[in-house]
Design a protein around this motif. Structure first.
Motif, short mmCIF file in Angstrom:
data_model
loop_
_atom_site.label_atom_id
_atom_site.label_comp_id
_atom_site.label_asym_id
_atom_site.label_seq_id
_atom_site.Cartn_x
_atom_site.Cartn_y
_atom_site.Cartn_z
N ASN A 71 0.80 -1.23 0.00
CA ASN A 71 0.00 0.00 0.00
C ASN A 71 0.83 1.28 0.00
O ASN A 71 1.97 1.29 0.46
N SER A 78 4.09 4.18 -6.63
CA SER A 78 4.68 4.84 -7.80
C SER A 78 4.88 3.87 -8.97
O SER A 78 5.04 2.66 -8.76
N THR A 119 8.14 1.73 -8.59
CA THR A 119 8.06 0.50 -7.79
C THR A 119 7.21 -0.54 -8.52
O THR A 119 7.52 -1.75 -8.49
N GLU A 127 3.80 13.62 -12.16
CA GLU A 127 2.78 13.87 -11.15
C GLU A 127 3.48 14.45 -9.92
O GLU A 127 4.30 13.79 -9.29
N HIS A 180 -12.03 1.63 -9.49
CA HIS A 180 -10.91 2.53 -9.24
C HIS A 180 -9.69 1.93 -9.91
O HIS A 180 -9.33 0.78 -9.65
P1 NAP Z 1 6.29 3.87 -3.51
O1 NAP Z 1 7.63 4.36 -3.12
O2 NAP Z 1 6.15 3.13 -4.78
O3 NAP Z 1 5.78 2.99 -2.25
C1 NAP Z 1 4.54 2.34 -2.27
C2 NAP Z 1 4.66 1.05 -1.48
O4 NAP Z 1 5.58 0.18 -2.12
C3 NAP Z 1 5.17 1.23 -0.05
O5 NAP Z 1 4.50 0.34 0.80
C4 NAP Z 1 6.64 0.86 -0.17
O6 NAP Z 1 7.18 0.42 1.05
C5 NAP Z 1 6.55 -0.27 -1.16
N1 NAP Z 1 7.79 -0.56 -1.87
C6 NAP Z 1 8.82 0.27 -2.16
N2 NAP Z 1 9.76 -0.39 -2.89
C7 NAP Z 1 9.31 -1.66 -3.06
C8 NAP Z 1 9.82 -2.80 -3.73
N3 NAP Z 1 10.99 -2.78 -4.36
N4 NAP Z 1 9.10 -3.95 -3.70
C9 NAP Z 1 7.91 -4.00 -3.08
N5 NAP Z 1 7.38 -2.93 -2.43
C10 NAP Z 1 8.06 -1.77 -2.42
O7 NAP Z 1 5.25 5.03 -3.62
P2 NAP Z 1 5.20 6.38 -2.81
O8 NAP Z 1 6.16 7.32 -3.44
O9 NAP Z 1 5.29 6.13 -1.36
O10 NAP Z 1 3.71 6.78 -3.14
C11 NAP Z 1 3.37 7.87 -3.94
C12 NAP Z 1 2.88 7.47 -5.28
O11 NAP Z 1 1.81 6.56 -5.14
C13 NAP Z 1 2.34 8.64 -6.04
O12 NAP Z 1 3.00 8.70 -7.25
C14 NAP Z 1 0.88 8.36 -6.25
O13 NAP Z 1 0.41 8.71 -7.50
C15 NAP Z 1 0.80 6.90 -6.08
N6 NAP Z 1 -0.50 6.55 -5.53
C16 NAP Z 1 -1.43 5.98 -6.36
C17 NAP Z 1 -2.68 5.64 -5.88
C18 NAP Z 1 -3.71 4.98 -6.74
O14 NAP Z 1 -4.73 4.54 -6.23
N7 NAP Z 1 -3.49 4.89 -8.02
C19 NAP Z 1 -2.99 5.89 -4.55
C20 NAP Z 1 -2.03 6.48 -3.74
C21 NAP Z 1 -0.78 6.80 -4.24
P3 NAP Z 1 8.05 1.36 2.01
O15 NAP Z 1 7.16 2.36 2.59
O16 NAP Z 1 8.55 0.39 3.04
O17 NAP Z 1 9.13 1.94 1.15
#
Ligand code: NAP
Length: 514
Positions: free
Chosen positions: A154, A232, A235, A391, A469
């Motif tokens: 998440n 993101s 990821t 974004e 969604h």
């Molecule tokens: P992120 O870095 O991709 O992290 C999201 C989740 O992935 C976190 O739980 C993170 O854990 C985990 N993660 C990170 N690296 C990973 C890997 N190599 N393998 C498996 N899991 C991994 O995203 P963010 O920057 O926190 O979130 C912001 C982005 O999310 C924005 O760009 C936004 O657009 C997007 N978003 C989309 C939605 C939607 O419904 N489409 C909703 C909310 C947000 P850790 O916290 O432990 O690093």
């Protein structure tokens, strides 16, 4: 607060190897995630082999009742969870409610949806298809729970709702889940799972929680598992290309970045109800959750002649917005949860500024301590490119002038590469039809704001349990919720060719259902 993980049916973690979690309010450490000695691969096996059979032995109606109890437990602890949201990541009360009430409400909605499926363990999918000369030989589609784990990774922005919306559907389908919240806001997810556990609502292995980095989690995936990811694109790409995920053909659902568009129709004038609705939706998305909603409006398409009017109206609205801690009376924009988010938004703003000018901004003082950003709206230069690609996940949007024709507009909207939601503000059905036809294939949801729905509309930013969604292309090409449609991610559809009467008896014998 020490966050442990619920793996293999027990709370795991210890004083070694702790990861600090800081507050968006002032950067102080508010919790530690205890990450030592966690066996992620074994936790998946336990969920699959212990939690799975428990859930598959229950009927859809029984699982729905259980999901309802989980939602009620969140509601019972609502006030404490709202306080925790403020204390641990800086949510305003309104932002906390959006998350916590969204979580309990979504679980209640799926309890009601699931109850209608009745006391069955298998779903008949459509009518029997004729297979032979007689009516006896048929092909019947059935939907059965997958024998794996829902691995829910998440995002940080909705620690409660993001967990609940995935769990409600997965558990109702009869599939156990392992939830990995984003560490930045994990205290809220941890506390909710702790509440459920204390209330005896988690049969062993049905819900697991990993309050730590993903680590080697995906090395433990099996063929019947489902990975549901929100976060993101970067990821998402790593998850999709993980060797074991690829080799086993594991089902992956992605909800990623989205450059959501709001479109003002050429028929709408300053002072119209529809114009006010358009403005209110933009201002809400710039302020609510400090602009950190996946569905927030990022690109605002406005007929060129109306840009000055829109700019003045936005400036007027933003000049009345306060930025700061939830405890301050006039605060509408709370903190971002982490320093990394703050730096990411600052660099995104700098990048957008290089190809645009400021059209409207909030000039309220921003506290020096903590991770705050004042809302602003840019006006893109004619040759702007980044606005369609990057974004900026904060209180930021960009106005893009267009010539009023549907064709030019559709072209511009599509440059976003696929989005979660687009909103169209017009009272002209012919124009709306042309635009809808042009943008529908590029979005998961289209919100049409008109004078007819102005008094009832929640705006485009609210994800509803009954509507899908997700979005194509850049948004991840995933799909969640949508009422019963959401179950498809966790159910397997099988076509059975058989004698109709014999099949009914076999289904009764196999699943105790008719
Ligand atoms: P992120 O870095 O991709 O992290 C999201 C989740 O992935 C976190 O739980 C993170 O854990 C985990 N993660 C990170 N690296 C990973 C890997 N190599 N393998 C498996 N899991 C991994 O995203 P963010 O920057 O926190 O979130 C912001 C982005 O999310 C924005 O760009 C936004 O657009 C997007 N978003 C989309 C939605 C939607 O419904 N489409 C909703 C909310 C947000 P850790 O916290 O432990 O690093």
């Amino acid at each position: 607060m020490e966050l442990k993980s619920l793996l293999g049916g027990v709370w795991c973690g210890g004083p070694q190897a702790q990861t600090p979690i800081v507050s968006g309010l002032d950067g102080a450490t508010v919790a530690h995630a205890s990450t030592a000695g966690l066996d992620r691969v074994e936790a998946l096996r336990f969920a699959r082999e212990v939690g799975g059979p428990t859930l598959r032995a229950m009927t859809f109606a029984a699982r729905a009742a259980w999901v309802g109890q989980l939602g009620k437990a969140i509601y019972t602890h609502r006030e404490a969870l709202l306080d925790l949201s403020t204390a641990t990541y800086g949510a305003t009360r309104g932002d906390g409610k959006f998350d916590i009430d969204g979580a309990s409400g979504t679980m209640a909605a799926f309890a009601a949806i699931g109850a209608k499926l009745g006391d069955v363990r298998v779903l008949f999918d459509g009518e029997p298809e004729a297979m032979g000369r007689s009516a006896r030989f048929v092909g019947q589609h059935l939907q059965v729970p997958r024998e794996g784990v829902g691995i829910h990774i998440n995002a940080f922005n909705f620690p409660a709702w993001g967990m609940a919306e995935k769990l409600a559907v997965c558990l109702l389908a009869g599939v156990p889940a392992l939830v990995k919240p984003a560490l930045a806001t994990a205290p809220v997810a941890f506390r909710i799972v702790q509440i459920w556990h204390e209330a005896g609502l988690i049969p062993p292995g049905t819900i697991s929680l990993l309050c730590a980095g993903a680590g080697d989690l995906l090395d433990g995936v099996a063929a019947q598992d489902v990975v549901a990811f929100t976060g993101s694109s970067h990821t998402a790409a790593q998850i999709r290309s993980h060797a074991r995920v690829t080799a086993l053909g594991v089902r992956v659902n992605v909800e990623a970045d989205s450059l959501n568009a709001a479109i003002l129709g050429p028929d709408v004038a300053d002072g119209d109800v529809t114009f006010d609705m358009f403005l209110a939706d933009i201002v809400r998305d710039l302020t609510q959750k400090a602009g950190q909603k996946c569905t927030a409006i990022r690109r605002v398409f406005v007929p060129a002649a109306l840009v000055p009017t829109v700019g003045e109206a936005l400036q007027d609205a933003l000049s009345r917005v306060g930025v700061g801690p939830a405890s301050t009376a006039d605060t509408r924009v709370g903190a971002l949860p982490t320093l990394a988010q703050h730096e990411d938004v600052a660099s995104g703003i700098a990048a957008l500024a290089a190809e645009s000018t400021v059209l409207a901004s909030c000039d309220a003082p921003v506290p020096e301590a903590g991770f705050y950003v004042a809302p602003r709206v840019f006006l893109a230069n004619a040759d702007a490119v980044l606005v369609h690609e990057r974004e900026v996940f904060g209180p930021v949007a960009t106005v893009l002038p267009y010539d009023g024709t549907a064709a030019a507009l559709i072209d511009g909207v599509r440059k976003g590469g696929g989005g979660l939601v687009a909103s169209v503000y017009t009272d002209d059905p012919a124009w709306a039809g042309e635009v809808l036809a042009g943008i529908a294939p590029w979005h998961g949801r289209v919100h049409w704001g008109s004078v007819k729905v102005a008094d009832q509309s929640p705006g485009p930013g609210t994800v509803l349990p009954t509507l899908v969604h997700g979005g194509p292309g850049k948004a991840g090409n995933g799909e969640e919720l949508g009422g019963l449609r959401g179950l498809s991610l966790y159910l397997h559809r099988v076509a059975v060719q058989a004698d109709r009467a014999l099949l009914d008896r076999a289904v009764q014998a196999g699943w105790g259902a008719t």
